[in-house]
Design a protein around this motif. Structure first.
Motif, short mmCIF file in Angstrom:
data_model
loop_
_atom_site.label_atom_id
_atom_site.label_comp_id
_atom_site.label_asym_id
_atom_site.label_seq_id
_atom_site.Cartn_x
_atom_site.Cartn_y
_atom_site.Cartn_z
N SER A 85 15.14 67.43 25.70
CA SER A 85 15.92 68.55 25.17
C SER A 85 15.00 69.65 24.66
O SER A 85 15.29 70.84 24.83
CB SER A 85 16.87 68.08 24.07
OG SER A 85 16.16 67.69 22.92
N ALA A 86 13.86 69.27 24.06
CA ALA A 86 12.89 70.27 23.62
C ALA A 86 12.29 71.00 24.82
O ALA A 86 12.09 72.22 24.78
CB ALA A 86 11.78 69.62 22.80
N LEU A 87 12.03 70.27 25.91
CA LEU A 87 11.50 70.88 27.12
C LEU A 87 12.48 71.88 27.72
O LEU A 87 12.11 73.00 28.09
CB LEU A 87 11.18 69.80 28.14
CG LEU A 87 10.77 70.25 29.53
CD1 LEU A 87 9.45 71.01 29.48
CD2 LEU A 87 10.67 69.07 30.47
N TYR B 240 13.82 58.85 22.44
CA TYR B 240 12.67 59.73 22.26
C TYR B 240 12.45 60.59 23.51
O TYR B 240 12.13 61.77 23.42
CB TYR B 240 11.40 58.92 21.97
CG TYR B 240 11.49 58.13 20.70
CD1 TYR B 240 11.42 58.76 19.47
CD2 TYR B 240 11.66 56.75 20.73
CE1 TYR B 240 11.51 58.05 18.29
CE2 TYR B 240 11.76 56.02 19.56
CZ TYR B 240 11.68 56.67 18.35
OH TYR B 240 11.78 55.96 17.19
N SER B 241 12.66 59.97 24.65
CA SER B 241 12.53 60.70 25.91
C SER B 241 13.59 61.80 26.01
O SER B 241 13.29 62.92 26.43
CB SER B 241 12.66 59.74 27.09
OG SER B 241 12.57 60.42 28.30
N MET B 242 14.80 61.49 25.58
CA MET B 242 15.87 62.49 25.59
C MET B 242 15.60 63.61 24.59
O MET B 242 15.89 64.77 24.87
CB MET B 242 17.21 61.83 25.28
CG MET B 242 17.75 60.96 26.38
SD MET B 242 18.27 61.91 27.79
CE MET B 242 19.66 62.76 27.13
N LEU B 243 15.04 63.27 23.45
CA LEU B 243 14.71 64.28 22.46
C LEU B 243 13.64 65.23 23.00
O LEU B 243 13.76 66.46 22.88
CB LEU B 243 14.22 63.61 21.17
CG LEU B 243 13.82 64.54 20.03
CD1 LEU B 243 15.05 65.25 19.50
CD2 LEU B 243 13.14 63.75 18.94
N ALA C 204 21.78 67.68 25.44
CA ALA C 204 20.82 66.57 25.50
C ALA C 204 20.40 66.15 24.09
O ALA C 204 20.19 64.96 23.84
CB ALA C 204 19.61 66.97 26.33
N LEU C 205 20.29 67.11 23.19
CA LEU C 205 19.96 66.78 21.80
C LEU C 205 21.06 65.94 21.16
O LEU C 205 20.76 64.98 20.44
CB LEU C 205 19.73 68.05 20.99
CG LEU C 205 19.37 67.87 19.52
CD1 LEU C 205 18.02 67.19 19.39
CD2 LEU C 205 19.38 69.20 18.81
N SER C 206 22.31 66.26 21.43
CA SER C 206 23.40 65.46 20.87
C SER C 206 23.39 64.05 21.45
O SER C 206 23.66 63.08 20.74
CB SER C 206 24.75 66.14 21.12
OG SER C 206 25.07 66.12 22.49
#
Length: 78
Positions: A37-39, A31-34, A67-69
């Motif tokens: 990636s949005a940031l 969740y943090s990585m998701l 990062a999303l991948s």
């Protein structure tokens, strides 16, 4: 609007990452990585909107996709 979203995402990412470090529980890492990636994606769009069309805006978007991948892999492996 994008700057406000960037601040909101930054705060959420710092809170999730800090919680993961303090509790030594890394279940929230995808969740943090998701959110990270949005940031980075929002930061890339802000750079592109400055009418500078430089390398950094495009680089942020590419890093965001990477990062999303990684986030998607984290969701699938857990």
């Amino acid at each position: 609007m994008l700057k406000g979203l960037r601040v909101f995402l930054s705060i959420i990412v710092v809170i999730l990452s800090g919680y993961s470090l303090l509790t030594q529980s890394f279940k929230l890492m995808p969740y943090s990585m998701l959110l990270l990636s949005a940031l980075i994606l929002v930061t890339g769009f802000i750079e592109l909107q400055k009418n500078k069309k430089e390398f950094w805006g495009y680089l942020c978007i590419v890093v965001s996709l990477f990062a999303l991948s990684g986030s998607i892999q984290g969701f699938l492996l857990n």
